[in-house]
Structure formats: structure tokens, C-alpha cells
Design a protein around this motif. Sequence first.
Motif, mmCIF file in Angstrom:
data_model
loop_
_atom_site.group_PDB
_atom_site.id
_atom_site.type_symbol
_atom_site.label_atom_id
_atom_site.label_comp_id
_atom_site.label_asym_id
_atom_site.label_seq_id
_atom_site.Cartn_x
_atom_site.Cartn_y
_atom_site.Cartn_z
ATOM 1 N N GLU A 53 0.890 -1.133 -0.054
ATOM 2 C CA GLU A 53 -0.072 -0.007 -0.063
ATOM 3 C C GLU A 53 0.942 1.381 0.006
ATOM 4 N N LEU A 54 0.587 2.211 -0.938
ATOM 5 C CA LEU A 54 1.588 3.372 -1.024
ATOM 6 C C LEU A 54 0.505 4.428 -1.660
ATOM 7 N N ASP A 55 0.654 5.660 -1.253
ATOM 8 C CA ASP A 55 0.201 6.941 -1.587
ATOM 9 C C ASP A 55 1.345 7.675 -1.826
ATOM 10 N N VAL A 56 1.875 7.803 -3.157
ATOM 11 C CA VAL A 56 3.079 8.894 -2.910
ATOM 12 C C VAL A 56 3.025 10.149 -2.942
ATOM 13 N N ALA A 57 1.732 10.731 -2.816
ATOM 14 C CA ALA A 57 1.394 11.987 -2.533
ATOM 15 C C ALA A 57 1.195 12.203 -1.093
ATOM 16 N N ASP A 58 0.854 11.136 -0.150
ATOM 17 C CA ASP A 58 0.717 11.422 1.216
ATOM 18 C C ASP A 58 2.067 11.091 1.890
ATOM 19 N N ALA A 80 4.995 4.384 -12.334
ATOM 20 C CA ALA A 80 3.825 4.560 -13.249
ATOM 21 C C ALA A 80 2.870 5.602 -12.720
ATOM 22 N N ALA A 81 2.968 5.721 -11.283
ATOM 23 C CA ALA A 81 1.867 6.722 -10.766
ATOM 24 C C ALA A 81 2.123 8.121 -11.174
ATOM 25 N N GLY A 82 0.814 8.395 -11.645
ATOM 26 C CA GLY A 82 0.904 9.935 -12.293
ATOM 27 C C GLY A 82 -0.499 10.205 -12.412
ATOM 28 N N HIS A 104 2.551 17.023 -6.389
ATOM 29 C CA HIS A 104 2.917 16.248 -5.303
ATOM 30 C C HIS A 104 3.017 14.494 -5.770
ATOM 31 N N THR A 105 2.209 14.261 -6.796
ATOM 32 C CA THR A 105 2.021 13.051 -7.292
ATOM 33 C C THR A 105 3.130 12.762 -8.371
ATOM 34 N N ASN A 106 3.253 13.545 -9.267
ATOM 35 C CA ASN A 106 4.025 13.539 -10.403
ATOM 36 C C ASN A 106 5.678 13.873 -10.011
ATOM 37 N N LEU A 147 0.048 22.355 -16.775
ATOM 38 C CA LEU A 147 0.416 22.002 -15.326
ATOM 39 C C LEU A 147 0.877 20.707 -15.281
ATOM 40 N N TYR A 148 0.528 19.787 -16.117
ATOM 41 C CA TYR A 148 0.696 18.218 -16.384
ATOM 42 C C TYR A 148 2.225 18.539 -17.180
ATOM 43 N N ARG A 149 2.120 19.404 -18.254
ATOM 44 C CA ARG A 149 3.740 19.223 -18.819
ATOM 45 C C ARG A 149 4.658 19.679 -18.050
ATOM 46 N N PRO A 177 5.086 6.636 -22.817
ATOM 47 C CA PRO A 177 4.504 5.176 -23.135
ATOM 48 C C PRO A 177 3.908 5.357 -24.600
ATOM 49 N N GLY A 178 3.790 6.278 -25.006
ATOM 50 C CA GLY A 178 2.938 6.703 -26.323
ATOM 51 C C GLY A 178 1.675 7.211 -25.608
ATOM 52 N N TRP A 179 0.629 7.393 -26.634
ATOM 53 C CA TRP A 179 -0.808 7.840 -26.013
ATOM 54 C C TRP A 179 -1.445 6.594 -26.062
ATOM 55 N N THR A 182 -5.927 4.266 -21.331
ATOM 56 C CA THR A 182 -6.278 4.116 -20.212
ATOM 57 C C THR A 182 -7.260 5.194 -19.551
ATOM 58 N N ASP A 183 -7.447 5.168 -18.444
ATOM 59 C CA ASP A 183 -8.268 6.260 -17.995
ATOM 60 C C ASP A 183 -7.609 7.356 -18.043
ATOM 61 N N MET A 184 -6.259 7.736 -18.048
ATOM 62 C CA MET A 184 -5.695 9.006 -18.442
ATOM 63 C C MET A 184 -5.746 9.296 -19.840
HETATM 64 N N1 LIG Z 1 -1.977 7.363 -20.840
HETATM 65 C C1 LIG Z 1 -1.131 8.056 -21.778
HETATM 66 O O1 LIG Z 1 -1.625 8.121 -22.928
HETATM 67 C C2 LIG Z 1 0.169 8.490 -21.187
HETATM 68 C C3 LIG Z 1 0.832 9.422 -21.829
HETATM 69 C C4 LIG Z 1 2.200 9.785 -21.175
HETATM 70 C C5 LIG Z 1 2.470 9.277 -20.195
HETATM 71 N N2 LIG Z 1 1.550 8.733 -19.357
HETATM 72 C C6 LIG Z 1 2.262 8.448 -18.130
HETATM 73 O O2 LIG Z 1 2.317 7.039 -17.679
HETATM 74 C C7 LIG Z 1 1.861 6.694 -16.333
HETATM 75 C C8 LIG Z 1 0.615 5.801 -16.105
HETATM 76 O O3 LIG Z 1 -0.337 6.393 -16.967
HETATM 77 P P1 LIG Z 1 -1.830 5.639 -17.119
HETATM 78 O O4 LIG Z 1 -2.249 6.137 -18.460
HETATM 79 O O5 LIG Z 1 -1.795 4.341 -16.837
HETATM 80 O O6 LIG Z 1 -2.712 6.442 -16.212
HETATM 81 P P2 LIG Z 1 -4.083 5.723 -15.302
HETATM 82 O O7 LIG Z 1 -4.650 4.847 -16.004
HETATM 83 O O8 LIG Z 1 -4.728 7.237 -14.935
HETATM 84 O O9 LIG Z 1 -3.296 5.276 -14.121
HETATM 85 C C9 LIG Z 1 -2.770 6.199 -13.064
HETATM 86 C C10 LIG Z 1 -2.109 5.306 -11.975
HETATM 87 O O10 LIG Z 1 -1.450 6.156 -10.860
HETATM 88 C C11 LIG Z 1 -1.815 5.887 -9.739
HETATM 89 N N3 LIG Z 1 -1.703 7.216 -8.893
HETATM 90 C C12 LIG Z 1 -2.219 8.294 -9.044
HETATM 91 N N4 LIG Z 1 -2.078 8.992 -8.042
HETATM 92 C C13 LIG Z 1 -1.276 8.312 -7.213
HETATM 93 C C14 LIG Z 1 -0.698 8.485 -5.807
HETATM 94 N N5 LIG Z 1 -0.934 9.700 -5.439
HETATM 95 N N6 LIG Z 1 -0.004 7.444 -5.159
HETATM 96 C C15 LIG Z 1 -0.020 6.248 -5.934
HETATM 97 N N7 LIG Z 1 -0.288 5.971 -7.136
HETATM 98 C C16 LIG Z 1 -0.905 6.979 -7.708
HETATM 99 C C17 LIG Z 1 -3.273 5.347 -9.796
HETATM 100 O O11 LIG Z 1 -3.680 4.788 -8.587
HETATM 101 P P3 LIG Z 1 -5.607 4.958 -8.148
HETATM 102 O O12 LIG Z 1 -6.261 4.260 -9.199
HETATM 103 O O13 LIG Z 1 -5.299 4.885 -6.930
HETATM 104 O O14 LIG Z 1 -5.580 6.281 -8.558
HETATM 105 C C18 LIG Z 1 -3.176 4.525 -11.278
HETATM 106 O O15 LIG Z 1 -2.721 3.464 -10.616
HETATM 107 C C19 LIG Z 1 1.577 8.276 -15.880
HETATM 108 O O16 LIG Z 1 2.812 8.661 -15.098
HETATM 109 C C20 LIG Z 1 1.472 9.142 -16.983
HETATM 110 O O17 LIG Z 1 1.425 10.491 -16.668
HETATM 111 C C21 LIG Z 1 0.445 8.166 -19.955
#
Ligand SMILES: NC(=O)c1ccc[n+]([C@@H]2O[C@H](COP(=O)([O-])OP(=O)(O)OC[C@H]3O[C@@H](n4cnc5c(N)ncnc54)[C@H](OP(=O)(O)O)[C@@H]3O)[C@@H](O)[C@H]2O)c1
Length: 225
Positions: A53-58, A80-82, A104-106, A147-149, A177-179, A182-184
Motif C-alpha cells: 500500500e502506497l500513496d506517493v502524494a501522502d 507509473a503513478a501519475g 505532489h504525485t508526479n 500543469l501536467y507538462r 509510453p505513447g498515447w 487508459t483512464d488517463m
Molecule cells: N496514458 C497515456 O496516454 C500516457 C501518456 C504519457 C504518459 N503517461 C504516464 O504514464 C503513467 C501511467 O499512466 P496511465 O495512463 O496508466 O494512467 P491511469 O490509468 O490514470 O493510472 C494512473 C495510476 O497512477 C496511480 N496514482 C495516481 N495518484 C497516485 C498516488 N498519489 N499514489 C500512488 N499511485 C497513484 C493510480 O492509482 P489510483 O487507482 O489509486 O488512482 C493509477 O494506478 C503516468 O505517469 C502518466 O503520466 C500516460
Amino acid sequence: MAKPRQVLIIGASRGIGLEWVRQSVAQGDQVTASAREAQGLAAVRALGAHAIELDVADQASAAGLALQIEGSQFDQVVVAAGVYGPRSSAVECPSVADFDAVMHTNVLGPMRVFAQMEDALAPGAKVLVLSSLMGSIALRQSSDGWLYRASKAAVNSVLKDVSLRWAGQAICVCAHPGWVRTDMGGPSATLDVAQSVQHLRALVERLKPQDHGKFFNVDGQLLAW
Ligand SMILES: NC(=O)c1ccc[n+]([C@@H]2O[C@H](COP(=O)([O-])OP(=O)(O)OC[C@H]3O[C@@H](n4cnc5c(N)ncnc54)[C@H](OP(=O)(O)O)[C@@H]3O)[C@@H](O)[C@H]2O)c1
């Protein structure tokens, strides 16, 4: 019989992190993976990984990482957390709450992880931070998600500093990782999560000492900072 590879994945409840767990376990690696809530921890366990268990922002949660990985020797570490945060562009000022959540997260999150990692790295370990092309200042053509950038440009700086510190000890890189769908990344993204992780895992596999401290695209091409 060869010792299984020890892999640590930070931020594995879903998305790229969870898929990395799936592929890594399937290949016979011994995987430790973090999530911050029960559902994510269960998802990690269901794939056969050891869940932490880990919350990197806490602060309190993040400070407990060292204890949770004490005695481990990881051959591969993936951060990967972001979070993306508000979809605003320059010059719409983010709220303090949004700024703190994203930074805090990134940025602070990976710093907290790295500060506790050194003793848990096997010699020559490979360390990958999931950054983003959006963090490249040289290649930037849009201000969307500024902000993300900014957070991804900052985590690139963090990785560079870690690489200076761990020269000769580990091979540390950041990667886009490419576009990815995922949820993001959302449903319109161009890459399936399984494809992205296949490419990223192959990239990590190929890493050589001369790649240390560099920024890679998912296809293995070098990216400008
Ligand atoms: N998807 C893309 O197109 C894309 C492109 C470029 C870069 N990225 C980068 O790739 C990484 C993974 O992205 P993804 O697409 O897999 O995103 P995602 O589906 O939104 O998943 C994000 C992951 O980060 C975790 N997370 C968020 N805040 C956290 C915290 N405070 N402590 C620990 N874990 C935390 C989330 O956990 P919870 O379920 O608990 O929220 C989840 O497991 C990110 O760093 C993102 O910036 C993604």
C-alpha cells in the motif's frame, strides 16, 4: 534454475502499471506492486504479485515504503503513478489544490520513492520513470495541459539527477509510453495498453549502460528533453 527477476512497480492499481504487473508475472518475474486503495491492491494480488500500500502524494504513506521493501534487491523498478490534473492551457492559472495534487504525485512522489530505493536496488538494476512527450520542452508545440507538462518536465529533471547519483549502480531512464488507451489517455488514444507495455518492457530489456540518464520514446527512439 535462474533466479526470477525481482520487479517493483509503483502505481499499479490500473492502466500501464497494472498491465506491467500482468505481463511481468506472466513471464515469471517476482513482482511487488503498489496501490493506494483496497480495490487496486486486490487487482495486483489477483495477478499473482505481492501488493504494497502506497500513496506517493501522502507523506506518511510514502515514508513507509523503505520498510515495505526492506531486504529486497530489485532488478527492475517502474514508477507509473501519475495524474493529469486540469485540462487547462497557458495562461489559465491552476488552483493551489490542483497544482499541489499534480506536483505532489508526479514530482514529489518519484522523489520520495527514489530517496528510499538505493538499498533495494540489485547491482545494475534498471529504473524507469513514466514521463511524457508532453514534458519535453524542446519538442513542445502546444500549451494544453500546462500543469501536467510542467510536472513531467520536472520529473525528467528528477530522473536526470538520480542518474548522476546512481551512475555505475543502476541504469535509470524516463520514457514516454505513447498515447495509451487508459483512464488517463482516454478511448481515442492510439495505443492499446498491452502494446505500450510490450514495447516499454522490450525497451527496458535492451537498456545498456550508455543509455543511463536518457529520455526514450516508446518505440526506443531518443527524445529531446
Ligand atoms: N496514458 C497515456 O496516454 C500516457 C501518456 C504519457 C504518459 N503517461 C504516464 O504514464 C503513467 C501511467 O499512466 P496511465 O495512463 O496508466 O494512467 P491511469 O490509468 O490514470 O493510472 C494512473 C495510476 O497512477 C496511480 N496514482 C495516481 N495518484 C497516485 C498516488 N498519489 N499514489 C500512488 N499511485 C497513484 C493510480 O492509482 P489510483 O487507482 O489509486 O488512482 C493509477 O494506478 C503516468 O505517469 C502518466 O503520466 C500516460
